[in-house]
Design an enzyme around this catalytic site. Sequence first.
Site, PDB file in Angstrom:
ATOM      1  N   GLN A   1     -10.264  -2.762   2.417  1.00 59.31           N
ATOM      2  CA  GLN A   1      -9.775  -3.445   3.610  1.00 59.31           C
ATOM      3  C   GLN A   1      -9.738  -2.552   4.844  1.00 59.31           C
ATOM      4  O   GLN A   1      -9.274  -2.971   5.894  1.00 59.31           O
ATOM      5  CB  GLN A   1      -8.407  -4.082   3.354  1.00 59.31           C
ATOM      6  CG  GLN A   1      -7.251  -3.118   3.175  1.00 59.31           C
ATOM      7  CD  GLN A   1      -5.998  -3.828   2.702  1.00 59.31           C
ATOM      8  OE1 GLN A   1      -5.878  -4.206   1.545  1.00 59.31           O
ATOM      9  NE2 GLN A   1      -5.026  -4.012   3.598  1.00 59.31           N
TER      10      GLN A   1
ATOM     11  N   LYS B   1       5.810 -11.867   6.983  1.00 61.89           N
ATOM     12  CA  LYS B   1       5.219 -12.656   8.072  1.00 61.89           C
ATOM     13  C   LYS B   1       4.640 -11.775   9.172  1.00 61.89           C
ATOM     14  O   LYS B   1       3.981 -12.263  10.065  1.00 61.89           O
ATOM     15  CB  LYS B   1       6.288 -13.555   8.692  1.00 61.89           C
ATOM     16  CG  LYS B   1       6.650 -14.760   7.865  1.00 61.89           C
ATOM     17  CD  LYS B   1       7.462 -15.699   8.741  1.00 61.89           C
ATOM     18  CE  LYS B   1       8.153 -16.753   7.924  1.00 61.89           C
ATOM     19  NZ  LYS B   1       9.002 -17.607   8.774  1.00 61.89           N
TER      20      LYS B   1
ATOM     21  N   HIS C   1       9.471  -3.443   3.486  1.00 55.79           N
ATOM     22  CA  HIS C   1       9.039  -3.650   2.094  1.00 55.79           C
ATOM     23  C   HIS C   1      10.246  -3.938   1.200  1.00 55.79           C
ATOM     24  O   HIS C   1      10.181  -4.786   0.309  1.00 55.79           O
ATOM     25  CB  HIS C   1       8.333  -2.404   1.551  1.00 55.79           C
ATOM     26  CG  HIS C   1       7.046  -2.064   2.232  1.00 55.79           C
ATOM     27  ND1 HIS C   1       6.905  -0.974   3.059  1.00 55.79           N
ATOM     28  CD2 HIS C   1       5.838  -2.671   2.209  1.00 55.79           C
ATOM     29  CE1 HIS C   1       5.666  -0.912   3.504  1.00 55.79           C
ATOM     30  NE2 HIS C   1       4.992  -1.934   3.010  1.00 55.79           N
TER      31      HIS C   1
ATOM     32  N   MET D   1       0.847  -1.194   0.000  1.00 56.36           N
ATOM     33  CA  MET D   1       0.000   0.000   0.000  1.00 56.36           C
ATOM     34  C   MET D   1       0.888   1.252   0.000  1.00 56.36           C
ATOM     35  O   MET D   1       0.433   2.343   0.340  1.00 56.36           O
ATOM     36  CB  MET D   1      -0.936  -0.020   1.205  1.00 56.36           C
ATOM     37  CG  MET D   1      -1.907  -1.210   1.139  1.00 56.36           C
ATOM     38  SD  MET D   1      -3.425  -0.984   2.055  1.00 56.36           S
ATOM     39  CE  MET D   1      -2.814  -0.773   3.695  1.00 56.36           C
TER      40      MET D   1
ATOM     41  N   HIS E   1       9.003   1.134   3.601  1.00 61.56           N
ATOM     42  CA  HIS E   1      10.100   1.164   4.574  1.00 61.56           C
ATOM     43  C   HIS E   1      10.994  -0.045   4.315  1.00 61.56           C
ATOM     44  O   HIS E   1      10.747  -0.825   3.379  1.00 61.56           O
ATOM     45  CB  HIS E   1       9.550   1.179   6.005  1.00 61.56           C
ATOM     46  CG  HIS E   1       8.512   0.132   6.266  1.00 61.56           C
ATOM     47  ND1 HIS E   1       8.804  -1.221   6.246  1.00 61.56           N
ATOM     48  CD2 HIS E   1       7.188   0.224   6.525  1.00 61.56           C
ATOM     49  CE1 HIS E   1       7.709  -1.905   6.502  1.00 61.56           C
ATOM     50  NE2 HIS E   1       6.704  -1.053   6.656  1.00 61.56           N
ATOM     51  N   GLU E   2      12.005  -0.208   5.159  1.00 55.19           N
ATOM     52  CA  GLU E   2      12.979  -1.300   4.966  1.00 55.19           C
ATOM     53  C   GLU E   2      12.316  -2.673   4.886  1.00 55.19           C
ATOM     54  O   GLU E   2      12.801  -3.556   4.198  1.00 55.19           O
ATOM     55  CB  GLU E   2      14.007  -1.299   6.115  1.00 55.19           C
ATOM     56  CG  GLU E   2      15.248  -0.486   5.829  1.00 55.19           C
ATOM     57  CD  GLU E   2      16.003  -0.900   4.558  1.00 55.19           C
ATOM     58  OE1 GLU E   2      16.235  -2.114   4.373  1.00 55.19           O
ATOM     59  OE2 GLU E   2      16.340  -0.026   3.751  1.00 55.19           O
TER      60      GLU E   2
END
Length: 278
Positions: free
Chosen positions: A57, A145, A33, A26, A30-31
């Site tokens: 969502q 995760k 991603h 979305m 950041h790191e």
Amino acid sequence: MQIIHTVQELRQWRKNAGRVAFVPTMGNLHEGHLALVREAKKRADHVVVSIFVNRLQFGQGEDFDRYPRTLQQDADKLAGEGVAVVFAPDEKELYPHVEQRYNVEPPHLQNELCGRFRPGHFRGVATVVSKLFNIVAPDVACFGKKDYQQLAIIKGLTEDLNFNIEIVPVDTGRASDGLALSSRNQYLNETERAEAPRLYRVLNGIADALKGGNLAYADLESAAVRELEAAGWTVDYVEIRRAASLETAHAGDKQLVVLAAARLGQTRLIDNIEVDLL
Ligand code: PAF
């Protein structure tokens, strides 16, 4: 790197693209991603990253309107990672009708854990991910995760709807104090940010207890809730579940996951830790 805004152009590009790995996001990258993107790069000729803040969502009163939209900064970060395409459709492109008429309805798991507090959330996720899978037609897709329940639902829909896509789970990226990386961390004020790593510490405490042979799940869960509440959190849940299915854990289960969602002020944080007792 191309930035593509329409389904038609993306499909055109896809025709000659060979093996494609996909990272749906979305935006406001950041790191965490970027770790997904690096994992994706290992697995295909081309990486496609989608950036789309999916209204479906978000529940009423949630942060859809204020969710940070930072396409230019995101594109700059992705260009440095060797991404082939950023797919950034606008809302009308993905949802041309006033109401989405057909939705992907996950099974009962959608109403448990986070779903208890975010009705309709996983239906919205399952619907947009299915649409994106149909549009991008990737060979591989990477998911973090940190959103463990989302990952389980996406694995399920990929299997049940016969998407020919390998789902790759990627470990949660963390700040040096343990806080799971999330776009929502930026909503935390300074005091809240200092407090936030407690969530992961509490989960680690449960993991250590389980590994030490304490299998009194309900007691461990309620002690964790008490600790968080005493430190000013509003807790949605702390639960020990079976890692593979997210079903309720039973004595003797060896592969567990401890999941939590709790709010600090206005900000809802989630985290989890896998516990292998084998
Ligand atoms: O995890 C997310 O960022 C979103 O839920 C996803 C998978 C991009 C769907 O909108």
